[in-house]
Design a protein around this motif. Structure first.
Motif, PDB file in Angstrom:
ATOM      1  N   ASP A 211      43.399  30.185  45.581  1.00 38.82           N
ATOM      2  CA  ASP A 211      44.178  31.294  45.033  1.00 38.82           C
ATOM      3  C   ASP A 211      44.845  32.199  46.414  1.00 38.82           C
ATOM      4  O   ASP A 211      44.804  31.673  47.452  1.00 38.82           O
ATOM      5  CB  ASP A 211      43.144  32.372  44.309  1.00 38.82           C
ATOM      6  N   LYS A 213      44.987  35.613  47.974  1.00 39.75           N
ATOM      7  CA  LYS A 213      44.125  36.781  48.089  1.00 39.75           C
ATOM      8  C   LYS A 213      45.103  38.049  48.337  1.00 39.75           C
ATOM      9  O   LYS A 213      44.773  39.175  47.978  1.00 39.75           O
ATOM     10  CB  LYS A 213      42.944  36.701  48.938  1.00 39.75           C
ATOM     11  N   GLY A 225      41.939  40.745  44.437  1.00 39.35           N
ATOM     12  CA  GLY A 225      41.106  39.992  43.653  1.00 39.35           C
ATOM     13  C   GLY A 225      41.790  38.685  43.550  1.00 39.35           C
ATOM     14  O   GLY A 225      41.152  37.668  43.350  1.00 39.35           O
ATOM     15  N   TYR A 268      30.538  29.041  42.191  1.00 39.98           N
ATOM     16  CA  TYR A 268      31.939  29.030  42.737  1.00 39.98           C
ATOM     17  C   TYR A 268      31.831  29.178  44.142  1.00 39.98           C
ATOM     18  O   TYR A 268      31.312  29.864  44.683  1.00 39.98           O
ATOM     19  CB  TYR A 268      32.715  30.268  42.332  1.00 39.98           C
ATOM     20  N   ASN A 284      30.167  32.696  44.744  1.00 37.66           N
ATOM     21  CA  ASN A 284      30.297  33.512  43.535  1.00 37.66           C
ATOM     22  C   ASN A 284      29.393  33.059  42.505  1.00 37.66           C
ATOM     23  O   ASN A 284      29.608  31.652  42.398  1.00 37.66           O
ATOM     24  CB  ASN A 284      31.545  33.957  43.177  1.00 37.66           C
ATOM     25  N   ARG A 286      30.192  33.144  39.304  1.00 38.16           N
ATOM     26  CA  ARG A 286      31.022  33.046  37.873  1.00 38.16           C
ATOM     27  C   ARG A 286      32.144  32.458  38.296  1.00 38.16           C
ATOM     28  O   ARG A 286      32.494  31.801  39.549  1.00 38.16           O
ATOM     29  CB  ARG A 286      31.205  34.600  37.499  1.00 38.16           C
ATOM     30  N   GLY A 288      36.009  32.124  39.308  1.00 38.52           N
ATOM     31  CA  GLY A 288      37.158  33.032  39.929  1.00 38.52           C
ATOM     32  C   GLY A 288      38.107  33.405  38.858  1.00 38.52           C
ATOM     33  O   GLY A 288      38.525  32.940  37.842  1.00 38.52           O
ATOM     34  N   ASP A 289      38.352  34.653  39.310  1.00 39.27           N
ATOM     35  CA  ASP A 289      39.701  35.048  38.642  1.00 39.27           C
ATOM     36  C   ASP A 289      40.882  35.482  39.623  1.00 39.27           C
ATOM     37  O   ASP A 289      40.527  36.437  40.485  1.00 39.27           O
ATOM     38  CB  ASP A 289      39.326  36.507  37.876  1.00 39.27           C
ATOM     39  N   PRO A 290      42.066  34.946  39.500  1.00 37.06           N
ATOM     40  CA  PRO A 290      42.377  34.094  38.407  1.00 37.06           C
ATOM     41  C   PRO A 290      42.318  32.493  38.405  1.00 37.06           C
ATOM     42  O   PRO A 290      43.142  31.951  37.650  1.00 37.06           O
ATOM     43  CB  PRO A 290      44.052  34.349  38.878  1.00 37.06           C
ATOM     44  N   GLU A 291      41.265  32.002  39.245  1.00 39.31           N
ATOM     45  CA  GLU A 291      41.297  30.590  39.241  1.00 39.31           C
ATOM     46  C   GLU A 291      40.840  29.914  37.891  1.00 39.31           C
ATOM     47  O   GLU A 291      41.365  28.667  37.436  1.00 39.31           O
ATOM     48  CB  GLU A 291      39.824  29.961  40.271  1.00 39.31           C
TER      49      GLU A 291
HETATM   50  N1  GLY Z   1      39.657  34.780  43.054  1.00 42.60           N
HETATM   51  C1  GLY Z   1      38.561  35.195  43.612  1.00 42.60           C
HETATM   52  C2  GLY Z   1      37.630  35.566  43.002  1.00 42.60           C
HETATM   53  O1  GLY Z   1      37.611  35.560  41.795  1.00 42.60           O
HETATM   54  O2  GLY Z   1      36.626  36.224  43.375  1.00 42.60           O
END
Ligand code: GLY
Ligand code: AMP
Length: 425
Positions: A211, A213, A225, A268, A284, A286, A288-291
């Motif tokens: 991603d 950042k 994010g 993650y 993490n 959960r 990733g957002d936006p992964e």
């Molecule tokens: N894209 C990074 C996160 O979801 O933490």
């Protein structure tokens, strides 16, 4: 199967998109959801922090599985409280979610089970932390221990900058999350995000993504994010993936079991690929957002079936199947993001962008008087597949041109590292 998905961002829209294609799905609900998710699921306005209300909803609506998108409800014990009421959940318990909820917890786990990560020290007061920074010199990294919505980390290029970050943490810039501070060695290399599906015992690798950042082009400006992502990331070669599984993920799964906190859900691993090999930057608990928005379009297996097997602790060992195509997503954010995003501004052209070959996942959107408006910082994720990352990005940007949103912005260089590598081939 009736499913309740928890969350309201682009990650959850991508999950809803994938889950709604599952042949074993009957009804899909989402709390609280967003207008994009509302096209695929019934959005319900329950307060996600009211665990008893969620359990009651599950009972009344015969929910067979709850899938939790974001970390905060997991760290707050939503999975524990639902499981105690007999509800099946895909996501870790509060104890297992400490892998994201407490950086100190993860660092200790790394020490105890020999998992490669940056050298570090923990502090509960500023004087000692600053003395340590002066002794070690810059560059150096300062982190608030707890959840700080991605804002608790300073990669300081000078001792002065690190000392300011330490003072901010202890002065309460991140609330309780900053009551303890970790100071760690600055790792050098390329970052990659790596995901595994876990059932408490077994971790099955998903695939890789990278991603962006920073808010600005050329990876400049403040951290966000994530402004865009692509998958796969060719830096995660099969050899590196194997090392990550053996040296990082498997010892973590074994360690968590040994601590009596087996990990179920999505693990993650934020990695730095250093000259000495892959090292863990952070976990993490959960997607990733936006992964997630680039993983779901590439996943060929039934995610609902997998999540359900993981929740029951019966994941199979078979490798998952992924599209040969690459995926890219470009985040459209509201002007002022990340500091002070401007909300309430009108957006049009989303369906035109979709006819152009993209999937537009909604993040911070809302409906106002029948019109789509921005309601958060990151607002839309324009996602496309292609033979290469270059062509996936090309389609995503061509689709973005169809979207009219004068008060939004996006980075024009998503995927640049991979695009350069593809050019060099
Ligand atoms: N894209 C990074 C996160 O979801 O933490
Ligand atoms: P985190 O919230 O722990 O993912 O940190 C946010 C970002 O800070 C990471 O994505 C890295 O770019 C950077 N970072 C964190 N820890 C380190 C480290 N030890 N060395 C270099 N960069 C780091």
């Amino acid at each position: 199967m009736n499913v309740l998905l928890i969350g309201s961002g682009g990650r959850e829209h991508a999950l809803a998109w994938k889950i709604s294609a599952s042949p074993i799905l009957d009804m899909l609900f989402c709390a609280p959801g967003n207008p994009g998710i509302g096209q695929l699921a019934t959005c319900v306005g329950i307060d996600v922090s009211d665990h008893a209300a969620i359990a009651g909803f599950c009972r009344e609506n015969h929910i067979d599985l709850v899938i939790v998108g974001p970390e905060a409800p997991l760290v707050a014990g939503l999975a524990d409280d639902l499981v105690a009421k007999g509800v099946r959940v895909f996501g870790p318990t509060a104890r297992a979610a400490q892998l994201e909820g407490s950086k100190a917890f993860t660092k200790e786990l790394c020490d105890r089970f020999d998992i490669p990560t940056a050298a570090y020290a923990r502090f509960n007061n500023a004087v000692k932390a600053k003395a340590y920074v002066r002794q070690k010199g810059a560059p150096i990294v300062v982190k608030a221990d707890g959840l700080a919505a991605g804002k608790g980390v300073t990669v300081a290029s000078t001792v002065g900058e690190a000392c300011v970050a330490i003072e901010e943490c202890f002065e309460g810039a991140f609330g309780q999350a900053g009551a303890e501070v970790i100071v760690e060695e600055c790792l050098v290399g390329e970052e990659a995000s790596f995901f595994c599906l876990c059932d408490g015992n077994l971790a099955v690798p998903l695939t890789s993504a990278q991603d962006h950042k920073r808010v600005g082009e050329g990876d400049t400006g403040p951290n966000t994010g994530g402004m865009g992502a692509y998958s796969p990331a060719s830096v995660m070669t099969p050899e590196i993936t194997e090392r990550v599984m053996k040296e990082i993920v498997e010892p973590t799964m074994d360690g968590m079991r040994a601590l009596g906190a087996p990990f179920t859900g999505i693990l993650y691993a934020g990695l730095m690929l250093t000259g000495e090999g892959p090292k863990l930057i952070e976990y993490n608990v959960r997607f990733g957002d936006p992964e997630c928005q680039v993983l779901m379009p590439r996943m060929q297996d039934d995610f609902l079936l997998l999540a359900s097997a993981a929740a029951d602790g019966v994941l199979g060992n078979d490798p998952l199947r992924w599209s040969d195509e690459a995926a890219a997503t470009v985040v459209m954010a509201a002007e002022g993001y990340p500091a002070a995003p401007r909300t309430g501004t009108a957006i049009s052209g989303v369906s035109e962008a979709e006819t152009y070959g993209a999937i537009v996942f909604h993040a911070g959107t809302a409906m106002k008087d029948g019109n789509l408006v921005a309601s958060g910082g990151r607002v839309l994720n324009v996602t496309a597949l292609g033979k290469t990352v270059t062509s996936a990005c090309h389609t995503a940007y061509a689709a973005i041109d169809r979207i009219e949103w004068p008060h939004g912005f996006y980075r024009r260089d998503i995927g640049w590292r991979e695009i350069e590598r593809e050019k060099a081939q």
